[in-house]
Each structure stands twice: as C-alpha cells, then as structure tokens.
Scaffold this active site. Structure first.
Site, mmCIF file in Angstrom:
data_model
loop_
_atom_site.group_PDB
_atom_site.id
_atom_site.type_symbol
_atom_site.label_atom_id
_atom_site.label_comp_id
_atom_site.label_asym_id
_atom_site.label_seq_id
_atom_site.Cartn_x
_atom_site.Cartn_y
_atom_site.Cartn_z
ATOM 1 N N ALA A 119 0.772 -1.193 0.069
ATOM 2 C CA ALA A 119 0.190 0.055 -0.065
ATOM 3 C C ALA A 119 0.874 1.102 0.178
ATOM 4 O O ALA A 119 1.426 1.541 0.969
ATOM 5 C CB ALA A 119 -0.953 0.046 1.391
ATOM 6 N N HIS A 149 5.556 16.067 1.602
ATOM 7 C CA HIS A 149 5.809 15.172 2.831
ATOM 8 C C HIS A 149 7.055 15.754 3.574
ATOM 9 O O HIS A 149 7.872 16.684 3.234
ATOM 10 C CB HIS A 149 6.447 13.771 2.226
ATOM 11 N N HIS A 150 7.570 15.274 4.845
ATOM 12 C CA HIS A 150 8.675 15.695 5.702
ATOM 13 C C HIS A 150 9.901 15.420 4.870
ATOM 14 O O HIS A 150 10.000 14.613 4.045
ATOM 15 C CB HIS A 150 8.395 14.529 6.941
ATOM 16 N N LYS A 153 11.871 11.833 3.970
ATOM 17 C CA LYS A 153 11.340 10.886 3.173
ATOM 18 C C LYS A 153 12.205 10.789 1.959
ATOM 19 O O LYS A 153 12.875 11.759 1.353
ATOM 20 C CB LYS A 153 9.882 11.357 2.219
#
Length: 260
Positions: A119, A149-150, A153
């Site tokens: 996923a 995103h942070h 990543k």
C-alpha cells in the site's frame, strides 16, 4: 479464534511505533517479534519477545502469520520476497516498488498461494482522495499533482503521487499539458511527468503526508486534497490490511483495491 501472529519490521521508526501500539491495542493481534538493524537478540521493550536483525531467523523462530514492513524501499523489497518464500503474508507500507518488482512479487505470491498487500498509502482518506481524483479526471483532462512530505522521505515523487497519476491515466485521454512551446528555464521547474500529468514534490520539516490534485477547465478549477497530520492516521488502513491479507491468495497493490 486464534490471534494473528505479527512481526513488525522497522519498530523504532515513527510509523513503526504507531504499528506496535495498534497491535497491542487490537485484541485479535499478537506481536511475536520485531526486525531491526540494531539490538539483535535483545528483548523488545522489556517484553518476552525479541529483536532480530536476520529476517529468516525471525521467521524460523517466531512463525508469524503476517509481516508488517515499514522500513525503506530497498529493505522492503527484500523483506517482502523473503516473507513470501517463508509463507508469511506481507503488509508493506514502503513505497518505491518498480513494475518489475511488483510483477516478480505477484508471481511469487501466486506460486505460494498466499496473500500480500503493498500500500503506497495506508490513510483511508488518502485512498478516497485518489478515487475522487480518478472520478474527476473523466471530466477534466488538465491536472497536476502536488505531493508534500517531511524532509526525511527517501523517494520522490511519493508512491501516493505516482499511484494517483496511474489511476488518473486509466480514465484520462493522454494529453501534453501547457503551451506546446513551453520551455523550462530551470531544469525541473515543471516537475516530473507521467503521461502528460505533472507531479511536483515538496519536502519540508513540519510536514507529514499531504497531497493536492488540481484540475483546470474553462473558467474553473477543482482541488481535491488530503492531509495526514500524524502517523496514527495510517493505522486504520494497516489494521484493515492485516485483517484482509489473511483471506487473500494473491498480491494486491493499493489500499483502494480492498476497500468496498
């Protein structure tokens, strides 16, 4: 009813910490071991379960039903393959799987006749965002994806961004967007491109996981956005995957394929 025996890979990461809480708080789940690159052989959090650096030794000694893998793309690919070879059902939240990786793992799951779920995003709201975007793409050909995103990543664009573009491409006629003579005066200014869809990646401290899909039409725009503000937002999807993977005999890619 017997409990689902679970091993977690990556228990010290922010997602891993939440996954341990989920297993502890779910009556039908039982944590039987963890896989980490440190603390081999030591009790995990003072419990009567142990930390393994060797995944095969972990599977041999703990005999789990499910592996929850929340590590890195490279480790995730290796762990998924080994899990399938040992008859352990992997639930993988690591992104970065190529089409070739998925083809190989799908074939292995079929040979072993056991379930596996990969996923790109465990957040139920994010899956709905992708589904809604796919619906909208039937009516709006011009679309750009901004995923945020942070700054720790590892992959860009995110698995969710790529998956969204793939889902949109299934219903959208291929089109090159923007002016036909458009030119980037700075490389990368227009983002990555998939089938004419532009994907932009933002990486900043303070962010967790966010995505906006922006559609444009004559005199109008449509924005579909999802925000995860903490890692607990992903755990309902992890729980659903663990429960579902026990009933599967094939690999499923994407949480949307197990949601009714």
């Amino acid at each position: 009813m017997s409990k689902v025996r679970i091993v977690i890979a990556g228990p010290r990461g922010r997602m891993g910490i939440e996954a341990v809480k989920l297993v502890d708080e779910t009556e039908q789940f039982e944590l039987v071991g963890v896989i980490d690159r440190l603390n081999d052989g030591e009790p995990f959090q003072g419990r009567d379960i142990y930390t393994y650096t060797n995944i095969e030794q972990c599977f041999q000694e703990t005999k789990p039903d499910v592996l929850i893998d929340l590590t890195t793309p490279e480790s995730g690919k290796i762990h998924t393959r080994i899990a399938l070879e040992y008859g352990v059902r992997p639930v993988v939240g690591t992104t970065g799987f190529s089409e070739e990786d998925l083809k190989e793992l799908t074939q292995l799951a079929e040979e072993k006749q056991i379930g596996a779920i990969i996923a790109p995003n465990f957040a139920v709201g994010a899956v709905l965002m992708m589904k809604f975007a796919q619906m909208a793409a039937k009516y709006f050909q011009d679309v750009e994806i901004i995923e945020m995103h942070h700054d720790q990543k590892l992959d860009a664009p995110s698995g969710t961004g790529v998956k969204t573009a793939e889902m949109i491409s299934e219903v959208r006629e291929s089109k090159k967007q923007g002016h036909p003579n458009e030119k980037e005066t700075m490389t990368g200014a227009r983002g990555a491109e998939m089938d004419g869809i532009r994907i932009h990646s933002v990486r900043l401290p303070g962010l967790v996981a966010h995505q906006e899909v922006m559609f444009g039409g004559e005199g109008q725009t449509l924005k579909i956005r999802h925000d995860s503000y903490n890692r607990a937002s992903f755990m309902s999807g992890v729980k659903l995957c663990v429960e579902t993977v026990m009933k599967l005999d094939m690999l499923v890619y994407g949480l949307e394929n197990i949601m009714e």
